[in-house]
Design an enzyme around this catalytic site. Structure first.
Site: not given
Lengths: 347, 347, 347, 347
Positions: C40, C43
């Site tokens: 995450t 990202h």
């Protein structure tokens, strides 16, 4: 404000004038509208061994109620979920939130539970303070029904635990108010056959009013034989044990089919002799002890059943008294002719 | 005896005179009374890709039926459970009993299942031979209802899988006969809200007759928006996906609440594009593929619901034909105006 | 204090000096010791569509961490559960407590979840403020392992959902850090056979280090054929889908046995075409979308497995960097040669 | 052939020469290799109240065994699953297949179960005839272990019922052979803590050999206090009650945590006084009666655990005798110094 108070160790309760409770930041102040009188309140009135061992007078009694929000603490208000004026009910078990049961979905088994009207001031009063997380909007359910969602929730917990009620056969053993509610819950949840038993014919009437297909009286019926007869000889899928009597336990175990369940709610006051080999092990039975209501899945299922009109507990309500009528309320319950008894406290 | 036979590869079926089937020691010979015409039978009539890949003509068609026991094989008779003259129905999936699914309670997923009317001779005939273990007494259920316990059982399996129907919200997506039955099953099982959708207004009428609280037509309604509206914005607890259409799948996933279930029965004829991140993973959904009926817990629950009168599938039966009327039966189904279509074969 | 901050919309992150966060009455201030770098976070570094749609810079990044309690708010202190100096970790999903998922045991699916390092300031900093109810004592677990209990918990949730791991066969599809942890969890939970697959040979090494009995590389192995081969032709009981790739989904559905489960954690960035008839419905599969960790039953099981030494996630930790090494940490992850990457922030 | 026969009502057994059993079409004739001597066989030897009420001499004794297929009936052969020469074991409960328990996945609770060596001729003989559906291939498991899969299966059933063993705490109360196996099963299934108790130090040694973390002797330890001590004060998640003693029951209920389970296998010979209010209802306990093995999910899990080497029951086997040594076998068991005792009958 008015409150029904256990003023000192010993039998009885008094209606007294006491201060309106103060609230903390996460609390809600609720004006009580209706309250239910429970068997527990009778134990407290009588001042039996359990009550004298647990309660510390002076204490306001009562744990089943509905009301209207009068005031919110700052944190409760900040949540934005509840507003002044909302009609509400509440879970009366106040839990710690930290113990393993609390942290793993078993808050109803919190090792530090404090119960309103038992361990802290309760609901037989004009106002009660409650933690906001225990409070639920009635959302269209009438305040009278809202006042008895605690015991109706006991019945929902007892009937639904096990998860296979639709198309099943259910025996409700003991038809006090919670047993009668359980009859209605079992019907609403799709049971195909609901049998109920009690020694008291008046209670069997209420069970029939709630939808029992068969009612049995142990004083005249061979209960186990009759349960087997109406279940093709095998016994029921689920027994809801609401009597709390050793004799009830024996009937419960014998009435369940092999592989069946006995969900036990009735609180015994003495020990039961159990033949575990014959009654539990060789039958592959599951016994489950029912405490309170699951927080808050029981409440969610109950709200749905009530709001949809699938479950109507009102036939069980037989008496209504003002707050000042508590002695009379206790008397009609002791007399054995009452179903559920309601106090009408505010409006 | 008379039989509806797929005589050769290609569309259509013929009524033919064929020998009464012989039975082995563990079989039962049944005189067929009523039979249900299923969507599967239409695929066979049309001789679509699935049918031409699986069926080996000549074959007697039909897998939903009720009948009367005419004769028992020696081992079947020795069991002493069924007698000549008994009114019965049967599970049409004949399983191996040895594979891991069979040995671990998933006989409905037997890796060697053979289906009557598909893999071996079926029930659109005066007589059918069945293994005794697949046969169940009607026990008071009418032969007409007995003839459709296969698809009613599909609905029972679809609705009850997950085990939390009482007090729940259910969306039946697709109202062919099994969808309509599912509406009735959900009501009987204590669902608090049942929503049904279909493009066909006639089918929505049948869904309402079976107890749907709301019916939606995707041609005029924003189905997902409406489902959310009637569920307080959250979506339903359980979607019964009966359409088998990619558009239906999308609606199913969007209509389920976070943590909800989508039980999928409708058989798609083509692939569906799924946004697993948005629709399944972030929502914590459970999807479950429904094959047949659990042997025999689905049958047991269904028999209870039918015998208690909690579930009455008859409003879904719209047409009845004699065995010789099979072409007409197929025509009314293709026309889209039929609910369940029954063949009246024997008496 | 130091913090890794997404200072503005666009790629990259900066190490900045920012104020120590203030805490409310129910919060805890934690000095961060170790933190885990997650996909995450990549990202967010890359500022992809998801990140740019969700994050509002400036924001401190990071959601996996361990630390030492520095200060408690008044209500947090009054609870008496946590003390200054306690070594702790925390659930990074901060939930509302009021929505239906929160109220019915599905807090991980709260409709108003706010994630640290995504929706509010995170853990790549010298200090973080957390609600007390999200904080758990390490209780003997090392701060390094404590820092990755978020992703280890994802693996525990993925493996244990379904409840039948002992004696089962498990296929972990995708061997990023969470997949590797899942291999270890499956072994610790009594799986009899654990197969793992990935395109990256380095990751397969880590999977073997965590206990995989067989590792498969789709670039050279016919994954589905091999899974069937090692399971007697039937497929596995449980697939843990950690890849998030459409090709992985297809393998997952084909590798599961009839009646098996596919628990899906890997987050796809695009849609998957699914043949629901063949892959889900006729196989009777259950698919389940895994979000986060169950609060707090997943944490409880994880703590037990870690403390008993049944599960040791350390072989998966391949790199350690100081807080200032975030760019390098991101680089080794993008390079594909890293297992779990840890930031060593405080002591 | 040789057989150990209860020739007449009264204590003892005789080794006799009896005819090889004949087999029906669905039966298999098995040459017995090894057999286990069970507590039940002692009751039969002693001719206690249970034995004299149930057995009808003359009868060949023995219900735990492994062997080699000698001959198949015609229907058994036609199935094509088992072949002459296969090494096998068998479920000794022969069930009717028709009753509700049989039809709904509870065959182990069949209302017409007949047990080999109790209700029909058993396995302490050179040959035994068994229905083919009860027979399972050893598939690499040694015949010695195969001979004790009946009691190992009891342990698997007791430990796995409830489905949450990984990461849990388990207390095995009573360390006869099945208790010792249960210790090994709990470890194999991922329990984080396994405590075992018995009055017999030799048995506690065996429990430690099977992996118990702590062993307690009620003659010197305060069992409940110690269980609470090693579980942070709360009690265990699961008690496996293997003692069958009222004192064991009391310890079991007190040792389980709130919301925990007590799975009861030990068969009491007399009643137990239970304080249901304190021990079951207020604790929210689940009690479950364990009968036999689930057919055949228990067998499947057990075969996996044994074949993968996760569970090795051999440390519990302490004595081996030839068929003619049955009196000696009975003597060492009565003496209390034996774990599991095996008869070596054929090769």
């Amino acid at each position: 404000m008015r409150a029904i108070v256990k003023t000192a160790a010993g039998p009885g309760m008094q209606v007294r004038d006491v201060p309106v409770p103060s609230i903390g930041p996460s609390d809600v102040l609720i004006r009580v509208l209706n309250a239910g009188v429970c068997g527990t309140d009778l134990h407290i009135w009588e001042w039996d061994a359990w009550a004298s061992g647990r309660l510390k007078p002076p204490l306001t009694i009562g744990h089943e109620f509905s009301g209207r929000i009068e005031k919110l603490g700052s944190a409760a208000e900040a949540e934005g979920v509840l507003l002044v004026g909302d009609l509400v009910t509440a879970e009366g078990h106040i839990i710690c939130g930290h113990c393993l049961p609390c942290r793993t979905g078993n808050g109803h088994l919190c090792v530090r539970t404090r119960i309103i009207g038992v361990d802290r001031d309760g609901a037989f009063a004009d106002f009660i303070a409650m933690p906001v997380s225990n409070v639920m909007k009635l959302d269209g359910i009438s305040p009278e029904i809202g006042a008895i969602m605690d015991p109706v929730g006991n019945a929902v917990h007892t009937v639904l635990e096990g998860g296979e009620v639709p198309g099943s056969t259910v025996f409700v053993l003991g038809c006090g108010p919670i047993g009668c509610f359980a009859v209605g819950v079992a019907r609403a949840a799709g049971a195909s056959l609901v049998v109920a038993s009690d020694l008291n014919p008046r209670r069997l009437e209420l069970a029939r009013a709630m939808g029992a297909h068969h009612t049995l009286n142990p004083s005249t019926d061979d209960v186990v034989a009759r349960v087997r007869e109406v279940t093709g000889g095998l016994g029921v899928d689920l027994v809801c044990e609401m009597s709390g009597h050793p004799a009830g336990h024996a009937q419960a175990f014998s009435s369940a089919r092999p592989g069946g369940r006995v969900n036990m709610l009735g609180t015994p006051s003495r020990n039961t002799e159990v033949d575990f080999a014959r009654d539990v092990i060789f039958k592959g039975l599951t016994l489950y002890g029912v405490t309170g209501r699951k927080m808050y899945s029981t409440w969610n299922a109950m709200q749905r059943l009530l709001k949809a009109g699938q479950l109507d507990p009102r036939p069980v309500i037989t008496h209504r008294f003002p707050l000042e009528g508590i002695a009379e309320a206790v008397a009609v319950i002791k007399d054995g002719q009452a179903g559920k008894v309601i106090l009408e406290i505010g409006t």
